[in-house]
Design an enzyme around this catalytic site. Structure first.
Site, PDB file in Angstrom:
ATOM      1  N   VAL A  63      -5.598 -34.318   1.697  1.00 39.72           N
ATOM      2  CA  VAL A  63      -5.071 -35.676   1.664  1.00 39.72           C
ATOM      3  C   VAL A  63      -4.196 -35.822   0.426  1.00 39.72           C
ATOM      4  O   VAL A  63      -4.615 -35.483  -0.681  1.00 39.72           O
ATOM      5  CB  VAL A  63      -6.226 -36.714   1.605  1.00 39.72           C
ATOM      6  N   ALA A 108      -4.279 -36.134  -4.991  1.00 39.36           N
ATOM      7  CA  ALA A 108      -4.562 -35.434  -3.733  1.00 39.36           C
ATOM      8  C   ALA A 108      -6.003 -34.936  -3.782  1.00 39.36           C
ATOM      9  O   ALA A 108      -6.651 -34.987  -4.830  1.00 39.36           O
ATOM     10  CB  ALA A 108      -3.611 -34.259  -3.551  1.00 39.36           C
ATOM     11  N   LYS A 109      -6.506 -34.482  -2.681  1.00 39.11           N
ATOM     12  CA  LYS A 109      -7.817 -33.826  -2.665  1.00 39.11           C
ATOM     13  C   LYS A 109      -7.919 -33.027  -1.375  1.00 39.11           C
ATOM     14  O   LYS A 109      -7.283 -33.363  -0.372  1.00 39.11           O
ATOM     15  CB  LYS A 109      -8.945 -34.864  -2.712  1.00 39.11           C
ATOM     16  N   GLY A 110      -8.730 -31.975  -1.397  1.00 39.75           N
ATOM     17  CA  GLY A 110      -8.961 -31.188  -0.202  1.00 39.75           C
ATOM     18  C   GLY A 110     -10.439 -30.915  -0.056  1.00 39.75           C
ATOM     19  O   GLY A 110     -11.210 -31.035  -1.009  1.00 39.75           O
TER      20      GLY A 110
END
Ligand code: NAD
Length: 419
Positions: A63, A108-110
């Site tokens: 994201v 962001a992040k995953g």
């Protein structure tokens, strides 16, 4: 001002925190519309052959919440409970966090929904490489730069960097941070989150007139962030009286020897059984009479149920989201000084930024240089947040959100919007 929060879903919570801060700032509605929600959300299937020969499909996400102030930046989490909502929330917090410490990144992040404790190194490598291929269109040193988060580490970053570089035909270290030193990692990155947390605790102690020398400290979660914070606090003369990990808690009223405890944890993977300590329960740990509590494990560690028992004067959120809104309300009313996560644990992303700068300029800094720059960034951010907290009479969490959101809002207004 009370926190008008009614949910414990992580993304809903991030949105409600945003609204509370935006209301307090009187933020323009058009600007809210532009900066509140994630810019891009990608869900991918990661089919991987396990060691037993069968194929398993893992669900995974990346994201990007914001690229207004620069490339999106955020860690990758491997955990059985990873959900898209959690990743959206963490990406949103990354945007405000980068803005609080004023580094030129968005959030962001995953995440990959998997249980690393039940996967071999070979399986983890295959998951990482396949996941990297799946999110490849989104990442890159100028677009979106992943880093480690819970249960990912420098080795994971090395696999991502290699997979990405293979598609280009040459080495691109700047695509990830938190890499091993031999691949363009930065000195001081491993300790950065705990060190940054320590600097903000120093500032909070000064503000409250609480001497760090002799202060009593409790650390929940003796991993990367928690153990380094504990070590630096001990070196500054504090007494770390209790620590915990996922397997147990140890307590010594006179102070634990943190160096030896780190040695035991590295050797056995546990803090349990440490000599000159007594075992206590996780509930007893949080209820200990202490000056400083450092929650450094996972989200929702302190809730409305156990917050009434917490007696710490300072709560330093090394973890992301360790206090639920209910806990926040109770601790605020008891007068605890909360150093909110988007400030307290921002040392990690700050040194990630330093790593990216070093990779892009091919010039590497000495450890002391990294520490000095980190200290400046963290202490400036602390005082910026403190000023808003005092001037506007809002909780420190809202003050940090106001600082982060106002910087993103200013950037989006100056950029304008593509018609
Ligand atoms: P880590 O995996 O190194 O350590 C986590 C520790 O928490 C482990 O020791 C684990 O045993 C312990 N733990 C797990 N569940 C627990 C429980 N219920 N009670 C007590 N201990 C428990 O992870 P980390 O990198 O130190 O991350 C910890 C927190 O800090 C996370 O919220 C993460 O998002 C946040 N954070 C980390 C960084 C970083 O650079 N490492 C940066 C910003 C924020």
């Amino acid at each position: 001002m009370p926190l008008a929060i009614t949910t414990e879903n992580a993304h809903e919570l991030a949105l409600q925190n945003f609204d509370t801060a935006a209301d307090a700032m009187g933020l323009d509605n058009d600007v809210r519309t532009m900066i509140k929600y994630p810019e891009r959300v990608l869900t991918v299937s990661v089919p991987v052959r396990l060691d037993d020969g069968h194929i398993h499909r893992f669900e995974a996400y990346r994201v990007q919440h914001s690229s207004v102030r620069g490339p999106a930046k955020g860690g990758i989490r491997y955990h059985p409970q990873v959900t898209l909502d959690e990743v959206k929330a963490l990406a949103t917090w990354m945007t405000w966090k980068c803005a609080v410490v004023n580094i030129p990144f968005g959030g962001a992040k995953g995440g990959v929904t998997c249980d690393p404790k039940h996967l071999s190194q070979h399986e983890l490598e295959r998951i990482t490489r396949r996941y990297t291929s799946a999110i490849l269109p989104l990442i890159g040193p100028d677009q979106d730069i992943p880093a480690p988060d819970v249960y990912t580490n420098p080795q994971t970053m090395a696999w991502i960097m290699d997979t990405y570089s293979m598609t280009k035909g040459y080495a691109i270290p700047g695509v990830v941070t938190g890499k091993p030193l031999s691949l363009g990692g930065s000195l001081g990155r491993n300790e950065a989150t705990g060190r940054g947390c320590f600097y903000t605790i120093q500032c909070a102690c000064e503000h409250l007139g609480l001497p760090l020398m002799g202060a009593s400290v409790v650390v929940q979660g003796f991993g990367n962030a928690g153990s380094i914070a504990a070590q630096l606090l001990e070196e500054a003369g504090a007494r770390v009286i209790a620590v915990s990990d996922s397997t147990g808690c140890v307590f010594n009223r006179n102070g634990l020897n943190i160096k030896e405890l780190m040695h035991l944890k590295a050797l056995t993977g546990k803090v349990e059984g440490f000599p000159e300590s007594e075992p206590i329960s996780p509930a007893e740990l949080l209820a200990l009479d202490c000056d400083i509590l450092v929650p450094a494990a996972l989200e929702n560690a302190v809730t409305a149920d156990n917050a009434p028992m917490v007696r710490a004067k300072i709560i330093a959120e090394a973890a992301n989201g360790p206090l639920t809104p209910g806990a926040d309300r109770i601790l605020e009313s008891k007068g605890s000084f909360i150093i909110p996560d988007i400030l307290c644990n921002a040392g990690g992303v700050t040194v990630s930024y330093f790593e990216w700068v070093q990779d892009e300029s091919h010039l590497f800094w000495e450890a002391q240089d990294v520490y000095n720059r980190l200290e400046r960034v963290m202490k400036t951010a602390f005082h910026d947040v403190l000023q808003i907290h005092l001037n506007r009479n809002v909780p420190t969490r809202i003050a940090a959100n106001i600082l982060g959101i106002s910087r993103v809002a200013e950037a989006v207004q100056i950029r304008g919007i593509y018609p």
